[in-house]
Design a protein around this motif. Structure first.
Motif, PDB file in Angstrom:
ATOM      1  N   LEU A  11      -6.299  -2.606  -4.978  1.00  0.00           N
ATOM      2  CA  LEU A  11      -5.796  -4.110  -5.516  1.00  0.00           C
ATOM      3  C   LEU A  11      -4.725  -3.098  -6.399  1.00  0.00           C
ATOM      4  O   LEU A  11      -4.502  -2.809  -6.738  1.00  0.00           O
ATOM      5  N   LEU A  22      -5.940 -10.826   0.657  1.00  0.00           N
ATOM      6  CA  LEU A  22      -6.803 -10.200   0.616  1.00  0.00           C
ATOM      7  C   LEU A  22      -7.072 -10.167   2.454  1.00  0.00           C
ATOM      8  O   LEU A  22      -7.427 -10.676   3.164  1.00  0.00           O
ATOM      9  N   THR A  78      -4.621  -6.866  -2.127  1.00  0.00           N
ATOM     10  CA  THR A  78      -6.036  -6.173  -2.092  1.00  0.00           C
ATOM     11  C   THR A  78      -6.767  -6.127  -0.889  1.00  0.00           C
ATOM     12  O   THR A  78      -6.215  -6.290   0.038  1.00  0.00           O
TER      13      THR A  78
END
Length: 371
Positions: free
Chosen positions: A91, A108, A142
């Motif tokens: 992250l 993500l 991330t």
């Protein structure tokens, strides 16, 4: 491919009931479609969050000349079979997040081997995962990797989370989860962690995947309503593209090349897409009313941009139930001319099958002001 496509009806239930409200969709049609996709395509996940799961901060350090903080998180779990697993989550957050000034929305990324090992230095960016571009746009970045969840190989479902969680005392069921479903399960475990991170806004997380990762992002987004935005980049067959009448890769070809990706039941539809009780526009509709972005590449005939866009168009009636427009009224767009509506977006980029900085530019442009 110029063929007539006779597709499963989106807003008619299996009992013949016409769905005409968001409430009916949520209570009746949505659960029914999730069940059909689990049974016939992706397979059933045997569990959600393991009781044994823990989060450990492996490292945290400033990077990118002080503009960001890099965190390495271990998501650990074990199963009744005695196996143990670990998903490594990386992250990056803007440096001012550590001062408690802001909780950031996040992208993500599901990586299926393109990045493999995340660089430890100050320059992690690549065209596939342009961390600095994402951070500069106001988002955290991330990533998790496929190999930590389930290696992309057909070994009889003995490795990865299949080996940890699948029952060992009986034959594997025809609707047991394949590798795409296992990867989607891993994305939800990443969501479990991100809900706890003080620097991330858990209500504003976008999941993005390319190719097989795009298929994974779509199934994860259908199952996990915590995901605020789903991005499918060139996911093609059994991803964003409508299967009936599709050009390029077909169901029998994907099942032959990747027999571990889907449930055993899906092989019943080799050369028989018209017999499927679902098609991929129904999958895209399961994202509604959340944000949905589909992207294609002009030279990616195997994925079939026309069928990917058609699928997004056909999902619009569900978005309309929630009071939002889709792209059904818009013709197939020109190259590098992103099409944005309130909740849905699409672009077809010049070039070949890949996730590039140009794709990210269009995707981030859609997310700005929406996510």
């Amino acid at each position: 491919m110029n063929v007539e496509r006779i597709l499963p009806q989106l807003l008619v239930g299996q009992n013949g009931l016409e769905i005409d409200s968001a409430q009916q969709w949520e209570e009746l049609r949505r659960p029914e479609l999730l069940e059909l996709f689990a049974e016939h395509v992706y397979g059933r996940q045997p569990l959600q969050r393991p009781e044994t799961m823990t989060f450990t901060a492996a490292s945290q350090a400033g990077c990118l000349d002080g503009k960001a903080i890099r965190k390495s998180i271990h998501i650990d779990f074990s199963g009744e079979n005695g196996g143990q697993g670990r998903i490594r989550l990386t992250l990056y957050v803007p440096a001012d997040a550590a001062a408690g000034k802001k909780r950031y929305p996040a992208f993500l990324l599901f990586d299926h081997g393109r990045l493999s090992a995340v660089p430890e230095g100050d320059s992690p960016s690549s065209p596939f995962w342009p961390v600095e571009q994402i951070l500069a746009s106001g988002y955290a970045a991330t990533m998790i990797a496929a190999e930590d969840i389930d290696p992309d190989e057909h070994d009889g479902f003995r490795n990865g989370v299949h080996g940890i969680f699948d029952p060992q005392d009986r034959p594997r069921a025809a609707d047991a989860w394949g590798t795409i479903a296992a990867w989607a399960w891993g994305l939800s475990r990443a969501m479990d962690y991100l809900e706890t991170d003080p620097d991330v806004d858990p209500a504003r997380i976008a999941v993005i995947g390319h190719s097989r990762g795009g298929k994974t992002a779509l199934w994860a987004g259908a199952l996990d309503e915590r995901i605020a935005m789903v991005v499918s980049n060139e996911s093609g067959c059994t991803g964003a593209a409508v299967s009936r009448g599709k050009a390029g890769e077909r169901v029998h070809q994907i099942n032959k090349a990747f027999p571990h990706w889907f449930s055993e039941n899906y092989k019943r539809y080799n050369h028989k897409e018209d017999e499927l009780p679902v098609d991929q526009h129904l999958l895209l509709a399961l994202i509604a009313p959340r944000l949905l972005y589909v992207s294609s590449a002009a030279e990616d005939e195997w994925a079939d941009p026309v069928s990917e866009y058609l699928s997004l168009q056909l999902a619009e009636p569900v978005y309309r139930l929630f009071g939002a427009d889709g792209v059904a009224a818009e013709p197939f767009p020109q190259l590098d001319s992103p099409l944005h509506t309130e909740r849905c977006g699409y672009h077809v980029r010049a070039g070949q099958h890949d996730l590039t900085k140009v794709d990210w530019m269009y995707i981030l442009g859609f997310a700005n002001g929406r996510l």
